[in-house]
Design a protein around this motif. Sequence first.
Motif, PDB file in Angstrom:
ATOM      1  N   GLN A   1      -7.629 -33.672 -37.343  1.00  0.00           N
ATOM      2  CA  GLN A   1      -7.381 -32.240 -37.235  1.00  0.00           C
ATOM      3  C   GLN A   1      -7.398 -31.784 -35.775  1.00  0.00           C
ATOM      4  OE1 GLN A   1      -6.492 -30.520 -39.953  1.00  0.00           O
ATOM      5  NE2 GLN A   1      -6.016 -28.784 -38.592  1.00  0.00           N
ATOM      6  N   GLY A   2      -8.372 -32.276 -35.022  1.00  0.00           N
ATOM      7  CA  GLY A   2      -8.449 -31.926 -33.599  1.00  0.00           C
ATOM      8  C   GLY A   2      -7.237 -32.423 -32.829  1.00  0.00           C
ATOM      9  N   LEU A   3      -6.758 -33.623 -33.181  1.00  0.00           N
ATOM     10  CA  LEU A   3      -5.583 -34.179 -32.512  1.00  0.00           C
ATOM     11  C   LEU A   3      -4.318 -33.398 -32.860  1.00  0.00           C
ATOM     12  CD1 LEU A   3      -6.376 -37.971 -32.997  1.00  0.00           C
ATOM     13  CD2 LEU A   3      -6.353 -36.732 -30.825  1.00  0.00           C
ATOM     14  N   LEU A   4      -4.254 -32.931 -34.118  1.00  0.00           N
ATOM     15  CA  LEU A   4      -3.098 -32.135 -34.529  1.00  0.00           C
ATOM     16  C   LEU A   4      -3.042 -30.821 -33.762  1.00  0.00           C
ATOM     17  CD1 LEU A   4      -3.157 -32.627 -38.425  1.00  0.00           C
ATOM     18  CD2 LEU A   4      -1.592 -33.682 -36.790  1.00  0.00           C
ATOM     19  N   GLN A   5      -4.187 -30.190 -33.605  1.00  0.00           N
ATOM     20  CA  GLN A   5      -4.244 -28.922 -32.870  1.00  0.00           C
ATOM     21  C   GLN A   5      -3.884 -29.122 -31.400  1.00  0.00           C
ATOM     22  OE1 GLN A   5      -8.207 -27.448 -33.594  1.00  0.00           O
ATOM     23  NE2 GLN A   5      -7.753 -26.798 -35.707  1.00  0.00           N
ATOM     24  N   GLU A   6      -4.300 -30.252 -30.851  1.00  0.00           N
ATOM     25  CA  GLU A   6      -4.087 -30.515 -29.427  1.00  0.00           C
ATOM     26  C   GLU A   6      -2.637 -30.911 -29.126  1.00  0.00           C
ATOM     27  OE1 GLU A   6      -5.686 -30.491 -25.588  1.00  0.00           O
ATOM     28  OE2 GLU A   6      -6.725 -30.034 -27.474  1.00  0.00           O
ATOM     29  N   THR A   7      -2.028 -31.679 -30.036  1.00  0.00           N
ATOM     30  CA  THR A   7      -0.696 -32.220 -29.759  1.00  0.00           C
ATOM     31  C   THR A   7       0.434 -31.460 -30.436  1.00  0.00           C
ATOM     32  OG1 THR A   7      -0.833 -33.733 -31.648  1.00  0.00           O
ATOM     33  CG2 THR A   7      -1.637 -34.542 -29.522  1.00  0.00           C
TER      34      THR A   7
ATOM     35  N   ALA B   1       1.507 -36.627 -40.991  1.00  0.00           N
ATOM     36  CA  ALA B   1       1.906 -37.974 -41.408  1.00  0.00           C
ATOM     37  C   ALA B   1       2.241 -38.845 -40.193  1.00  0.00           C
ATOM     38  CB  ALA B   1       3.116 -37.903 -42.345  1.00  0.00           C
ATOM     39  N   ASN B   2       3.011 -38.288 -39.246  1.00  0.00           N
ATOM     40  CA  ASN B   2       3.373 -39.047 -38.048  1.00  0.00           C
ATOM     41  C   ASN B   2       2.150 -39.395 -37.211  1.00  0.00           C
ATOM     42  OD1 ASN B   2       6.028 -38.797 -38.826  1.00  0.00           O
ATOM     43  ND2 ASN B   2       6.473 -37.062 -37.479  1.00  0.00           N
ATOM     44  N   THR B   3       1.197 -38.502 -37.173  1.00  0.00           N
ATOM     45  CA  THR B   3      -0.022 -38.730 -36.387  1.00  0.00           C
ATOM     46  C   THR B   3      -0.833 -39.875 -36.976  1.00  0.00           C
ATOM     47  OG1 THR B   3      -0.110 -36.411 -35.730  1.00  0.00           O
ATOM     48  CG2 THR B   3      -2.150 -37.670 -35.531  1.00  0.00           C
ATOM     49  N   TYR B   4      -1.007 -39.870 -38.308  1.00  0.00           N
ATOM     50  CA  TYR B   4      -1.736 -40.967 -38.953  1.00  0.00           C
ATOM     51  C   TYR B   4      -1.071 -42.320 -38.655  1.00  0.00           C
ATOM     52  CZ  TYR B   4      -5.193 -38.439 -41.775  1.00  0.00           C
ATOM     53  OH  TYR B   4      -6.288 -37.702 -42.191  1.00  0.00           O
ATOM     54  N   GLN B   5       0.245 -42.347 -38.756  1.00  0.00           N
ATOM     55  CA  GLN B   5       0.969 -43.605 -38.516  1.00  0.00           C
ATOM     56  C   GLN B   5       0.782 -44.093 -37.085  1.00  0.00           C
ATOM     57  OE1 GLN B   5       5.020 -42.746 -39.604  1.00  0.00           O
ATOM     58  NE2 GLN B   5       4.555 -42.520 -41.783  1.00  0.00           N
ATOM     59  N   ALA B   6       0.892 -43.190 -36.119  1.00  0.00           N
ATOM     60  CA  ALA B   6       0.743 -43.569 -34.709  1.00  0.00           C
ATOM     61  C   ALA B   6      -0.685 -44.027 -34.412  1.00  0.00           C
ATOM     62  CB  ALA B   6       1.130 -42.400 -33.809  1.00  0.00           C
TER      63      ALA B   6
ATOM     64  N   TYR C   1     -11.549 -40.898 -34.171  1.00  0.00           N
ATOM     65  CA  TYR C   1     -10.907 -41.914 -33.323  1.00  0.00           C
ATOM     66  C   TYR C   1     -11.411 -41.789 -31.895  1.00  0.00           C
ATOM     67  CZ  TYR C   1      -7.658 -42.340 -37.237  1.00  0.00           C
ATOM     68  OH  TYR C   1      -7.125 -42.527 -38.482  1.00  0.00           O
ATOM     69  N   GLN C   2     -11.507 -42.936 -31.225  1.00  0.00           N
ATOM     70  CA  GLN C   2     -11.908 -42.928 -29.820  1.00  0.00           C
ATOM     71  C   GLN C   2     -11.273 -44.113 -29.077  1.00  0.00           C
ATOM     72  OE1 GLN C   2     -16.166 -43.186 -29.940  1.00  0.00           O
ATOM     73  NE2 GLN C   2     -16.187 -45.321 -30.623  1.00  0.00           N
ATOM     74  N   ILE C   3     -11.218 -43.979 -27.775  1.00  0.00           N
ATOM     75  CA  ILE C   3     -10.619 -45.016 -26.928  1.00  0.00           C
ATOM     76  C   ILE C   3     -11.492 -46.261 -26.925  1.00  0.00           C
ATOM     77  CG2 ILE C   3      -9.973 -45.609 -24.544  1.00  0.00           C
ATOM     78  CD1 ILE C   3      -8.074 -43.654 -25.695  1.00  0.00           C
ATOM     79  N   GLN C   4     -10.868 -47.428 -26.983  1.00  0.00           N
ATOM     80  CA  GLN C   4     -11.575 -48.695 -26.842  1.00  0.00           C
ATOM     81  C   GLN C   4     -11.728 -49.039 -25.362  1.00  0.00           C
ATOM     82  OE1 GLN C   4     -13.388 -49.671 -29.296  1.00  0.00           O
ATOM     83  NE2 GLN C   4     -12.434 -51.604 -29.884  1.00  0.00           N
ATOM     84  N   ASP C   5     -12.384 -50.145 -25.100  1.00  0.00           N
ATOM     85  CA  ASP C   5     -12.528 -50.620 -23.719  1.00  0.00           C
ATOM     86  C   ASP C   5     -11.142 -50.718 -23.079  1.00  0.00           C
ATOM     87  OD1 ASP C   5     -12.691 -52.607 -21.505  1.00  0.00           O
ATOM     88  OD2 ASP C   5     -14.799 -52.635 -22.101  1.00  0.00           O
ATOM     89  N   PRO C   6     -10.979 -50.230 -21.832  1.00  0.00           N
ATOM     90  CA  PRO C   6      -9.676 -50.268 -21.160  1.00  0.00           C
ATOM     91  C   PRO C   6      -9.057 -51.657 -21.072  1.00  0.00           C
ATOM     92  CG  PRO C   6     -11.194 -48.870 -19.955  1.00  0.00           C
ATOM     93  CD  PRO C   6     -11.997 -49.558 -21.024  1.00  0.00           C
TER      94      PRO C   6
END
Length: 247
Positions: free
Chosen positions: A31-37, A42-47, A68-73
Amino acid sequence: MDKEDLMKLGLSQAEATLYLTLLKLGASDVQGLLQETGFYKANTYQALERLCDKGMISKIIEKNHRVYQIQDPSALVEFIEKKKEELDKQKELAYKISKEVVLLKKHRILKETAAVFSGVAGIKRIYSEIIDNKLDYCVFGSPLQSEKIIPDFYWENLHTKQHESGVKARMIFHKSLKHWKKIIHHKEIKVRFFDTEFEPLTETTIYGDKVSFVIWTDKPIVTIIDNKHVADSYRNVFEILWKSAKE
């Protein structure tokens, strides 16, 4: 680092945008990603799933929500190394297939067809195909009696069409047909002669990938072979004859 840099590594535009958004937010649910982007759900879940598969982000379940969060670079480097391994395997497979293609090409048998016709229509069929497809051609042989079977006006009309189509021809006839040089007025047609006493009954024409043989009996017999190797072979024979024939 911007979105274009990530896309150069092989990420899609959506994947690159979500990666940068998570980098900015630290962690987020969908939900936070949808608001931000402003992306569709559906497209967001797939990506996001594709980014997880690439090992670039991870997901955990918090209060029945996916976060979701970033993994080690270093996952970026591992992603590229994995792509390189896949490319190396593809390259190896491509080499293997190319060798098989070369082998198959070397041993393939070209399709060969032959057709036999009886009568003047078979001869006219040859020249209709030559004119319709604008094919240059070579001819050798033909006896004097061929003039009795097909009159001069047919050949004069044919040569006019040939001139209009820009079709080139080289012909080698027996000396008994030397008067033909006066009939042929077009620069696209060159004629030479052989002066042996033997006058052949057969005329051979090479055009495109085909070779035709006309036996000039009262009712001509025409055989047309469609085979590139045969046509190339007869062209070589013609070149030898052309060099020894006289103008």
